[in-house]
Design a protein around this motif. Sequence first.
Motif, PDB file in Angstrom:
ATOM      1  N   ARG A  42     -10.097  11.398  -4.595  1.00 29.19           N
ATOM      2  CA  ARG A  42     -10.507  12.310  -3.511  1.00 29.19           C
ATOM      3  C   ARG A  42     -11.396  11.595  -2.499  1.00 29.19           C
ATOM      4  O   ARG A  42     -11.313  11.854  -1.293  1.00 29.19           O
ATOM      5  N   SER A  43     -12.236  10.689  -2.994  1.00 33.53           N
ATOM      6  CA  SER A  43     -13.146   9.972  -2.082  1.00 33.53           C
ATOM      7  C   SER A  43     -12.377   9.051  -1.131  1.00 33.53           C
ATOM      8  O   SER A  43     -12.915   8.653  -0.095  1.00 33.53           O
ATOM      9  N   LYS A  44     -11.137   8.726  -1.472  1.00 39.05           N
ATOM     10  CA  LYS A  44     -10.292   7.898  -0.601  1.00 39.05           C
ATOM     11  C   LYS A  44      -9.471   8.757   0.368  1.00 39.05           C
ATOM     12  O   LYS A  44      -8.610   8.234   1.092  1.00 39.05           O
ATOM     13  N   GLY A  45      -9.760  10.069   0.380  1.00 41.80           N
ATOM     14  CA  GLY A  45      -9.072  10.954   1.311  1.00 41.80           C
ATOM     15  C   GLY A  45      -7.746  11.468   0.817  1.00 41.80           C
ATOM     16  O   GLY A  45      -6.885  11.862   1.625  1.00 41.80           O
ATOM     17  N   TRP A  46      -7.576  11.519  -0.505  1.00 38.63           N
ATOM     18  CA  TRP A  46      -6.327  11.980  -1.095  1.00 38.63           C
ATOM     19  C   TRP A  46      -6.560  13.247  -1.908  1.00 38.63           C
ATOM     20  O   TRP A  46      -7.612  13.432  -2.523  1.00 38.63           O
ATOM     21  N   LEU A  54       0.816  -1.216   0.000  1.00 38.23           N
ATOM     22  CA  LEU A  54       0.000   0.000   0.000  1.00 38.23           C
ATOM     23  C   LEU A  54       0.850   1.267   0.000  1.00 38.23           C
ATOM     24  O   LEU A  54       1.916   1.321   0.623  1.00 38.23           O
ATOM     25  N   ILE A  55       0.342   2.270  -0.712  1.00 40.10           N
ATOM     26  CA  ILE A  55       0.960   3.599  -0.738  1.00 40.10           C
ATOM     27  C   ILE A  55       0.294   4.421   0.354  1.00 40.10           C
ATOM     28  O   ILE A  55      -0.913   4.655   0.309  1.00 40.10           O
ATOM     29  N   GLY A  56       1.087   4.884   1.341  1.00 40.66           N
ATOM     30  CA  GLY A  56       0.495   5.576   2.477  1.00 40.66           C
ATOM     31  C   GLY A  56       0.919   7.019   2.641  1.00 40.66           C
ATOM     32  O   GLY A  56       0.555   7.654   3.624  1.00 40.66           O
ATOM     33  N   MET A  57       1.708   7.531   1.709  1.00 44.14           N
ATOM     34  CA  MET A  57       2.098   8.940   1.783  1.00 44.14           C
ATOM     35  C   MET A  57       2.239   9.500   0.374  1.00 44.14           C
ATOM     36  O   MET A  57       2.218   8.754  -0.601  1.00 44.14           O
ATOM     37  N   SER A  58       2.358  10.807   0.284  1.00 40.94           N
ATOM     38  CA  SER A  58       2.357  11.476  -1.013  1.00 40.94           C
ATOM     39  C   SER A  58       3.349  10.839  -1.979  1.00 40.94           C
ATOM     40  O   SER A  58       4.476  10.495  -1.605  1.00 40.94           O
ATOM     41  N   ILE A  59       2.902  10.698  -3.219  1.00 45.16           N
ATOM     42  CA  ILE A  59       3.746  10.110  -4.255  1.00 45.16           C
ATOM     43  C   ILE A  59       3.509  10.870  -5.552  1.00 45.16           C
ATOM     44  O   ILE A  59       2.376  11.233  -5.881  1.00 45.16           O
ATOM     45  N   SER A  60       4.584  11.140  -6.289  1.00 44.95           N
ATOM     46  CA  SER A  60       4.475  11.941  -7.501  1.00 44.95           C
ATOM     47  C   SER A  60       5.010  11.204  -8.719  1.00 44.95           C
ATOM     48  O   SER A  60       6.133  10.684  -8.705  1.00 44.95           O
ATOM     49  N   PHE A  61       4.177  11.182  -9.764  1.00 47.75           N
ATOM     50  CA  PHE A  61       4.566  10.657 -11.066  1.00 47.75           C
ATOM     51  C   PHE A  61       4.507  11.788 -12.100  1.00 47.75           C
ATOM     52  O   PHE A  61       4.226  11.551 -13.268  1.00 47.75           O
ATOM     53  N   GLY A  70     -12.570   9.565   6.039  1.00 51.04           N
ATOM     54  CA  GLY A  70     -13.150   9.510   7.373  1.00 51.04           C
ATOM     55  C   GLY A  70     -12.146   9.382   8.495  1.00 51.04           C
ATOM     56  O   GLY A  70     -12.521   9.124   9.644  1.00 51.04           O
ATOM     57  N   THR A  71     -10.854   9.552   8.191  1.00 47.25           N
ATOM     58  CA  THR A  71      -9.831   9.466   9.235  1.00 47.25           C
ATOM     59  C   THR A  71      -9.170  10.830   9.415  1.00 47.25           C
ATOM     60  O   THR A  71      -9.385  11.757   8.636  1.00 47.25           O
ATOM     61  N   ASP A  72      -8.332  10.941  10.456  1.00 46.99           N
ATOM     62  CA  ASP A  72      -7.655  12.221  10.696  1.00 46.99           C
ATOM     63  C   ASP A  72      -6.537  12.485   9.684  1.00 46.99           C
ATOM     64  O   ASP A  72      -5.951  13.567   9.678  1.00 46.99           O
ATOM     65  N   LYS A  73      -6.270  11.513   8.820  1.00 45.03           N
ATOM     66  CA  LYS A  73      -5.264  11.696   7.779  1.00 45.03           C
ATOM     67  C   LYS A  73      -5.892  12.042   6.419  1.00 45.03           C
ATOM     68  O   LYS A  73      -5.171  12.161   5.424  1.00 45.03           O
ATOM     69  N   ALA A  74      -7.189  12.196   6.386  1.00 45.24           N
ATOM     70  CA  ALA A  74      -7.855  12.553   5.134  1.00 45.24           C
ATOM     71  C   ALA A  74      -7.303  13.883   4.619  1.00 45.24           C
ATOM     72  O   ALA A  74      -7.156  14.841   5.385  1.00 45.24           O
ATOM     73  N   ASN A  75      -6.981  13.920   3.352  1.00 45.04           N
ATOM     74  CA  ASN A  75      -6.457  15.103   2.655  1.00 45.04           C
ATOM     75  C   ASN A  75      -5.059  15.520   3.122  1.00 45.04           C
ATOM     76  O   ASN A  75      -4.620  16.638   2.857  1.00 45.04           O
ATOM     77  N   ALA A  76      -4.380  14.605   3.794  1.00 44.09           N
ATOM     78  CA  ALA A  76      -3.016  14.915   4.245  1.00 44.09           C
ATOM     79  C   ALA A  76      -1.982  14.597   3.173  1.00 44.09           C
ATOM     80  O   ALA A  76      -0.869  15.137   3.218  1.00 44.09           O
ATOM     81  N   TYR A  77      -2.352  13.757   2.217  1.00 39.02           N
ATOM     82  CA  TYR A  77      -1.388  13.309   1.215  1.00 39.02           C
ATOM     83  C   TYR A  77      -1.926  13.550  -0.195  1.00 39.02           C
ATOM     84  O   TYR A  77      -3.133  13.721  -0.405  1.00 39.02           O
ATOM     85  N   LYS A  78      -1.004  13.504  -1.154  1.00 39.34           N
ATOM     86  CA  LYS A  78      -1.376  13.843  -2.525  1.00 39.34           C
ATOM     87  C   LYS A  78      -0.826  12.815  -3.519  1.00 39.34           C
ATOM     88  O   LYS A  78       0.322  12.375  -3.410  1.00 39.34           O
TER      89      LYS A  78
END
Length: 258
Positions: A252-256, A186-193, A216-224
Motif C-alpha cells: 500500500r505504501s507503494k501506491g498499490w 517492472l510491473i506497472g499495472m494490476s496483476i493477479s496471482f 505520491g503520484t496521480d496513479k497511486a491506488n489505481a492498480y492492484k
Amino acid sequence: MTIEEKLGRAKYDLEYMHTIGYEKGQSDGYAEGVEAGMDAEWNEFWGVFQQKGARLNYEYAFAYGWDDDSFRPKYDIRPTHAANMFKGSKITDLKALLDERGITLDTSQTENNISYMFSESSITVVPAIDLSGATLDNFQTSGVFGWANALHTIDKLILKDDGSTVIHPNWFISSANIANITIEGLIGMSISFLWSVALTPTSMKNIINHLVDYSGTDKANAYKLTFAETCWLRLEADSTAPDGGTWREYVRSKGWNV
C-alpha cells in the motif's frame, strides 16, 4: 545360434572365428547405419519444420502430441506468433530439454499473440519468457500461463523496465501449482496471482519488489496486486517487510491496492 554360442565354438575353430568378426562387423554397421539414418531424418524434418531457423509463426507448433522424446528442435526458437504454442503438450521440463539440446526460446520479438501459450500442457518448468520487446498496443497475452496445472516454476518473466508491459487479468488463471517465479523489469499495472496458491514467500517478495512505486503520484491506488489469502498469510508469517511493517502495508505504501 547366438553370438555367445558362436564365440564358444570359435575357441576350437580358428577359421570359424574369422567369420564371427565379419558377421559382428555387419551387425554393428547395420545398427550404426540405422541410427545415422534416423538422425538424418530428424535433421531433415527439423530443417523443414523450423525453416532452418527462419520460422516466425509458431502458433500450435508444439501442441498436444509432442513429448520429451519427439521435441528435438535443431534451431533456436524465435517466434513472432506464439499463441497456443505448447497447448496440451506432453513435454515436461521445457527448460531442461532446451538446455540439454542447446536451444534458446527467445520471445523478445513475440508481439502479435502469445495467448494460452502453455495452457493444458504437462510442462512443469518454463524457461525465461521475455515480453520486453512487444510494442503493439493490441498484443494479445490472455492466459499465457493459465490453465497449466502442472506448471510450478517460471524461470524468469521479463517485462519492460518502465512498467508499460500490458498485463492481462488472467495470465495465471487456474494454474494452482505455480510456486516459483522471478520477475525482471517492472510491473506497472494490476496483476493477479489469485489462483497461484502455492507461491513461495521468495517469489512473492520478488513480485512486490518489482512493482512500480506509484506513491505520491496521480496513479497511486489505481492498480492492484492480488495474492490468495493463504499466500498473504504465508508471506506475513515468513518475515516483515523492508520497512519493518507488514507486507500488505508495504505494498500500500507503494501506491498499490491489495
